[in-house]
Structures are given as C-alpha cells and as structure tokens.
Design an enzyme around this catalytic site. Structure first.
Site, PDB file in Angstrom:
ATOM      1  N   ARG A  15     -12.276 -15.694   2.792  1.00 40.95           N
ATOM      2  CA  ARG A  15     -12.146 -15.806   1.343  1.00 40.95           C
ATOM      3  C   ARG A  15     -11.915 -17.269   0.936  1.00 40.95           C
ATOM      4  NH1 ARG A  15      -7.414 -11.451   0.719  1.00 40.95           N
ATOM      5  NH2 ARG A  15      -7.052 -12.228   2.840  1.00 40.95           N
ATOM      6  N   ASP A 198       5.506   9.548  -0.706  1.00 43.94           N
ATOM      7  CA  ASP A 198       6.149   8.439  -1.411  1.00 43.94           C
ATOM      8  C   ASP A 198       7.579   8.854  -1.751  1.00 43.94           C
ATOM      9  OD1 ASP A 198       4.704   5.788  -2.982  1.00 43.94           O
ATOM     10  OD2 ASP A 198       6.765   6.305  -3.550  1.00 43.94           O
ATOM     11  N   ASP A 270       1.570  -7.118   6.861  1.00 43.16           N
ATOM     12  CA  ASP A 270       1.829  -8.469   6.330  1.00 43.16           C
ATOM     13  C   ASP A 270       3.275  -8.621   5.861  1.00 43.16           C
ATOM     14  OD1 ASP A 270       1.484  -6.772   4.203  1.00 43.16           O
ATOM     15  OD2 ASP A 270       0.109  -8.067   3.103  1.00 43.16           O
ATOM     16  N   ASN A 300      -4.982  -9.502   7.450  1.00 43.57           N
ATOM     17  CA  ASN A 300      -5.797  -9.947   6.303  1.00 43.57           C
ATOM     18  C   ASN A 300      -7.041  -9.062   6.190  1.00 43.57           C
ATOM     19  OD1 ASN A 300      -6.888 -11.001   8.667  1.00 43.57           O
ATOM     20  ND2 ASN A 300      -7.658 -12.847   7.690  1.00 43.57           N
ATOM     21  N   MET A 301      -6.806  -7.772   5.969  1.00 43.15           N
ATOM     22  CA  MET A 301      -7.917  -6.814   5.923  1.00 43.15           C
ATOM     23  C   MET A 301      -8.995  -7.209   4.908  1.00 43.15           C
ATOM     24  SD  MET A 301      -5.586  -3.397   6.348  1.00 43.15           S
ATOM     25  CE  MET A 301      -6.879  -2.185   6.360  1.00 43.15           C
TER      26      MET A 301
HETATM   27  N1  LIG Z   1      -2.884  -5.942   5.674  1.00 43.70           N
HETATM   28  C1  LIG Z   1      -3.485  -6.404   4.591  1.00 43.70           C
HETATM   29  O1  LIG Z   1      -4.514  -7.068   4.668  1.00 43.70           O
HETATM   30  C2  LIG Z   1      -2.934  -6.076   3.226  1.00 43.70           C
HETATM   31  C3  LIG Z   1      -3.707  -6.268   2.071  1.00 43.70           C
HETATM   32  C4  LIG Z   1      -3.158  -5.899   0.832  1.00 43.70           C
HETATM   33  C5  LIG Z   1      -1.873  -5.375   0.766  1.00 43.70           C
HETATM   34  N2  LIG Z   1      -1.146  -5.234   1.921  1.00 43.70           N
HETATM   35  C6  LIG Z   1       0.212  -4.677   1.948  1.00 43.70           C
HETATM   36  O2  LIG Z   1       0.182  -3.283   1.716  1.00 43.70           O
HETATM   37  C7  LIG Z   1       1.494  -2.888   1.325  1.00 43.70           C
HETATM   38  C8  LIG Z   1       1.416  -1.936   0.128  1.00 43.70           C
HETATM   39  O3  LIG Z   1       0.953  -2.654  -1.004  1.00 43.70           O
HETATM   40  P1  LIG Z   1       0.776  -1.943  -2.428  1.00 43.70           P
HETATM   41  O4  LIG Z   1       0.106  -2.926  -3.326  1.00 43.70           O
HETATM   42  O5  LIG Z   1       0.173  -0.594  -2.267  1.00 43.70           O
HETATM   43  O6  LIG Z   1       2.291  -1.794  -2.897  1.00 43.70           O
HETATM   44  P2  LIG Z   1       2.834  -0.858  -4.069  1.00 43.70           P
HETATM   45  O7  LIG Z   1       4.106  -1.462  -4.543  1.00 43.70           O
HETATM   46  O8  LIG Z   1       1.754  -0.592  -5.072  1.00 43.70           O
HETATM   47  O9  LIG Z   1       3.115   0.532  -3.325  1.00 43.70           O
HETATM   48  C9  LIG Z   1       4.103   0.689  -2.367  1.00 43.70           C
HETATM   49  C10 LIG Z   1       4.585   2.128  -2.435  1.00 43.70           C
HETATM   50  O10 LIG Z   1       5.466   2.348  -1.336  1.00 43.70           O
HETATM   51  C11 LIG Z   1       6.435   3.282  -1.777  1.00 43.70           C
HETATM   52  N3  LIG Z   1       7.541   3.268  -0.831  1.00 43.70           N
HETATM   53  C12 LIG Z   1       8.523   2.339  -0.669  1.00 43.70           C
HETATM   54  N4  LIG Z   1       9.325   2.691   0.358  1.00 43.70           N
HETATM   55  C13 LIG Z   1       8.837   3.871   0.843  1.00 43.70           C
HETATM   56  C14 LIG Z   1       9.224   4.738   1.914  1.00 43.70           C
HETATM   57  N5  LIG Z   1      10.274   4.459   2.688  1.00 43.70           N
HETATM   58  N6  LIG Z   1       8.467   5.847   2.135  1.00 43.70           N
HETATM   59  C15 LIG Z   1       7.397   6.137   1.373  1.00 43.70           C
HETATM   60  N7  LIG Z   1       6.995   5.356   0.331  1.00 43.70           N
HETATM   61  C16 LIG Z   1       7.705   4.238   0.085  1.00 43.70           C
HETATM   62  C17 LIG Z   1       6.775   2.805  -3.197  1.00 43.70           C
HETATM   63  O11 LIG Z   1       7.398   3.831  -3.951  1.00 43.70           O
HETATM   64  C18 LIG Z   1       5.381   2.452  -3.713  1.00 43.70           C
HETATM   65  O12 LIG Z   1       4.771   3.527  -4.404  1.00 43.70           O
HETATM   66  C19 LIG Z   1       2.243  -4.205   1.024  1.00 43.70           C
HETATM   67  O13 LIG Z   1       3.078  -4.530   2.115  1.00 43.70           O
HETATM   68  C20 LIG Z   1       1.139  -5.216   0.901  1.00 43.70           C
HETATM   69  O14 LIG Z   1       1.578  -6.548   1.194  1.00 43.70           O
HETATM   70  C21 LIG Z   1      -1.664  -5.586   3.138  1.00 43.70           C
END
Ligand SMILES: NC(=O)c1ccc[n+]([C@@H]2O[C@H](COP(=O)([O-])OP(=O)(O)OC[C@H]3O[C@@H](n4cnc5c(N)ncnc54)[C@H](O)[C@@H]3O)[C@@H](O)[C@H]2O)c1
Length: 377
Positions: A15, A198, A270, A300-301
């Site tokens: 990116r 959730d 991440d 970094n999916m």
């Molecule tokens: N690996 C990658 O390339 C990549 C890319 C994008 C996002 N991410 C990661 O994905 C993760 C999720 O991102 P998001 O935008 O969906 O966040 P988000 O805030 O939209 O959603 C997270 C959800 O997790 C729930 N939650 C919190 N603790 C919980 C638990 N113990 N059990 C069940 N649910 C629980 C929350 O209520 C919330 O609905 C983040 O860590 C983000 O950094 C990773």
C-alpha cells in the site's frame, strides 16, 4: 506544509499512504508534496501520475524525511525509518504501539509527534481510520480461512459451504465489530454455518439486523467459546479494546478441544493477538501449526490487496491529512478531540491513556506545545 510519502518497506506491504487525488488536494492548497520514487508502484500508481498532480519525486527515504515535516505512512515505521525521525517531524500512520514497547521507546526517543490511525475516533466514538482496513481484513479472513482449510494446505479438507447432502463447515467469529461483520458477510455468502460472538449485546442486536438473521449471535464468555470450539472448522479472532492489547479469548489448553487441522485466523494479531498461541506472520509465510491447529496471523492482511486497500485507506485519511497540513498539527489536534486521541507520542512521552496502560507506563497529557504536562490521571 511539506508533506512526505516514503515507500512502505514492511515485508509484503504494497500500500501507499497518499494517491494522486491527495497530492492534487494538497498542492491546490499550497502545500509541497514529496513522494519517494516508486512509492505507489505496489498499488499500480507510477511516479508520473504523482508528478502530474504537482508532487516532487525524491530518490530515497532519507531524502523524503530530510525535507518533509509531515510524514504519511501506512504501517508502523521499521527500525531504519525510526532512525530518520526527528523532533520536527509529525508521523501519521498505523502504529499499534500497545503490543510493541520497543517501537514505542524508539518513537519517544526520536522526539517526533506520532499520530496513530487506529486510535483516532469520530464523534460517535468509532475508529474511522481503522474501519476501512477492518472491512478489507474481515473479508480476507474468511477467504484465507477457507483456503487454509483445503487439504493440500494442511487443512481439514472441508468446503465452507458444503454441497447438497453434505453439511456446511462451521465458522465461529469472535468479535463482531467491523472485521467480524465483514467476515460474517463473506462466510454467509459462501453458505457456511456462522456464529458471531461479542461481549456487547447492543452490537449483537445490530449484527442480527445487519445480517438479516442469517447467522447466530452469541454473548461471548469463556464457557460459550469453549462449548463451540469442538464444532468449529474455522475460528476468526476479531476482538478489540480501543488502544489496548487484545484480550486472549482462546488459550493453548483449549486447542485440544478443537478438530484436528481446524483453522484459527487471528486478525487481532496487530494488537498482540487474541489467541494465546498466536505470533505474527507474513503473506509470504502466513501459517504455522500448534497442537495440530493451523494458525494464520498476518499482521498486514489488507497489504495483499493494495489496489483496493490503498484507495479505501486514503479516502478515510485524506480529510485528516488536509486538516493537519492546513491548520498545522497543533491547531488541528486542538480543534478535533478525536484526532487528539490519535496522538500516541509527543515530546518524548506516550500521550494516549489506553496505549500507556498497555505499555505499563504513565500517560502524559498534551500541553499547547506538545511538551511535557501534568500526568493524565
Ligand atoms: N491483521 C490485520 O491486517 C488487521 C487489519 C485490520 C484490523 N485489524 C485488527 O482487527 C481487530 C478488530 O478490529 P475492528 O475494526 O473490527 O474493531 P471493532 O472495535 O469494530 O470491533 C471489535 C469488537 O470486539 C468486541 N470485543 C471486545 N472484547 C471482546 C471479547 N473479549 N469477546 C468478544 N468480543 C469482544 C467489541 O465489543 C467489538 O464489537 C483490531 O485489533 C484491529 O487492529 C487487523
């Protein structure tokens, strides 16, 4: 303002933090844009297209950092980039410091102001700069999981949607936020049997409506997760507590409850990972096995689909980039409380409370000069 765009150097990252659209908006407002040669190549944007909108092309990263005041990136700075940061710089990028104390220290030592995309909030408390990449990662999570379930890749050898007369696979999604919703969309589209977990009942209500009742929603607890693990073919971990290290929702001892060669996809990697046995992997070598369970933990999916991700990301970041450039960093941050939450490091200190708590250091609030001020609590 002089705005710099270096080429991303993290493994398998294609990116870029600014497109020609952003260059045009910045140059029309009188700002200078310096783009590293080849920075857009991975996203099919060549230097000529940047130059056509008024950018200057610099030969390498040191040349970009030497000239620019505001540095735009996608992934957290790698060690060679940390070495180029100075106190006159503002860095605007994903940082994910809660799980990376070494980087946090390096950024503090640089004296730069570092604003993390993932902790910027909008008026409703959502994460506008994480959401577009979460949409992409959520969709990839199901695709990747389906692929890794194929026998030649070490999976159980089950087709997500089954066929008439043969049952579909069971997909368990833990965390029903932006990633979880998008993973569920694709899993439902592939005709799997889908369960979303959730801890927020309000969020489960929203999911039930958004997904039109086509999956089961479950209040997340240790017991509820443990009861589903023996049935799951694919488990997607997508939990997040803003700014904090991810909670561990599956422990190593629970892997023995699972079917042999089932697949875990840890999107939360991440933020340190939400399965105890997760460790970061890359697109070149995305999986490993623990106790017979395949783990996919690519940090970094969205980097795998840069032509989609670069535009999705820059659509969301551009209004903030323009505010930082037009108003100056200090006024932009004073003007927007959500952007202020994005400032993770300033004046040599961690300034975001959740990030500081995860790193077990004391958060320091921003004063008018971004220098040292009174502790936040
Ligand atoms: N690996 C990658 O390339 C990549 C890319 C994008 C996002 N991410 C990661 O994905 C993760 C999720 O991102 P998001 O935008 O969906 O966040 P988000 O805030 O939209 O959603 C997270 C959800 O997790 C729930 N939650 C919190 N603790 C919980 C638990 N113990 N059990 C069940 N649910 C629980 C929350 O209520 C919330 O609905 C983040 O860590 C983000 O950094 C990773």
């Amino acid at each position: 303002m002089k705005v710099g765009v270096p080429t991303e150097i993290k493994t398998d990252e294609y990116r870029v933090a600014l497109t020609p659209v952003g260059v045009r908006e910045l140059t029309e407002r009188g700002h200078d844009v310096i783009v590293q040669a080849g920075a857009g190549e991975g996203s099919a944007i060549d230097d000529v297209r940047y130059e056509a909108q008024g950018a200057r092309i610099a030969p390498d990263a040191p040349a970009v950092f030497a000239e620019a005041e505001l540095i735009l990136k996608v992934k957290e700075p790698q060690p060679s980039e940390v070495g180029l940061l100075e106190s006159r710089h503002t860095l605007f990028t994903y940082l994910h410091l809660a799980a990376n104390p070494e980087l946090a220290q390096g950024l503090c030592d640089s004296g730069a102001t570092c604003i993390a995309y993932e902790t910027v909030e909008d008026d409703a408390g959502r994460l506008p700069l994480l959401a577009p990449m979460s949409e992409v990662a959520g969709k990839i999570a199901t695709q990747a999981g389906a692929f890794m379930l194929e026998k030649p890749l070490g999976g159980r050898g089950i087709l997500l949607g089954g066929v008439p007369g043969v049952a579909a696979a069971t997909v368990m999604i833990i965390g029903g936020g932006v990633v979880g919703l998008n993973s569920a969309f694709i899993a439902i589209g592939m005709e799997a049997d889908v369960f979303v977990y959730d801890t927020s009942i309000d969020r489960l209500r929203e999911l039930d409506i958004a997904l039109n009742g086509r999956c089961s929603t479950v209040f997340s607890s240790t017991l509820a997760i443990e009861e589903m693990l023996p049935r799951a073919d694919l488990v997607i971990g997508a939990v997040l507590i803003h700014g904090a290290r991810a909670p561990r929702v599956v422990k190593r001892e629970q892997l023995k409850l699972m079917k042999p060669a089932a697949v875990l996809v840890d999107v939360s990697i991440d933020q340190g990972g939400c399965f105890e046995t997760s460790r970061p992997t890359t697109h070149s070598d995305p999986t490993y096995q623990v106790d017979g369970i395949t783990h996919y933990c690519v940090t970094n999916m969205p980097g795998a689909v840069p032509v989609t991700s670069t535009y999705a990301l820059t659509n969301a970041t551009l209004p903030y980039v323009l505010a930082l450039a037009d108003l100056g960093v200090r006024a932009a941050v004073e003007h927007d409380a959500g952007l202020q939450l994005g400032v993770n490091v300033a004046g040599g200190h961690i300034t975001n409370t959740a990030v500081a708590d995860s790193l077990a250091v004391e958060a320091v609030s921003l004063d008018a000069e971004f220098g040292l001020a009174a502790p936040m609590h």
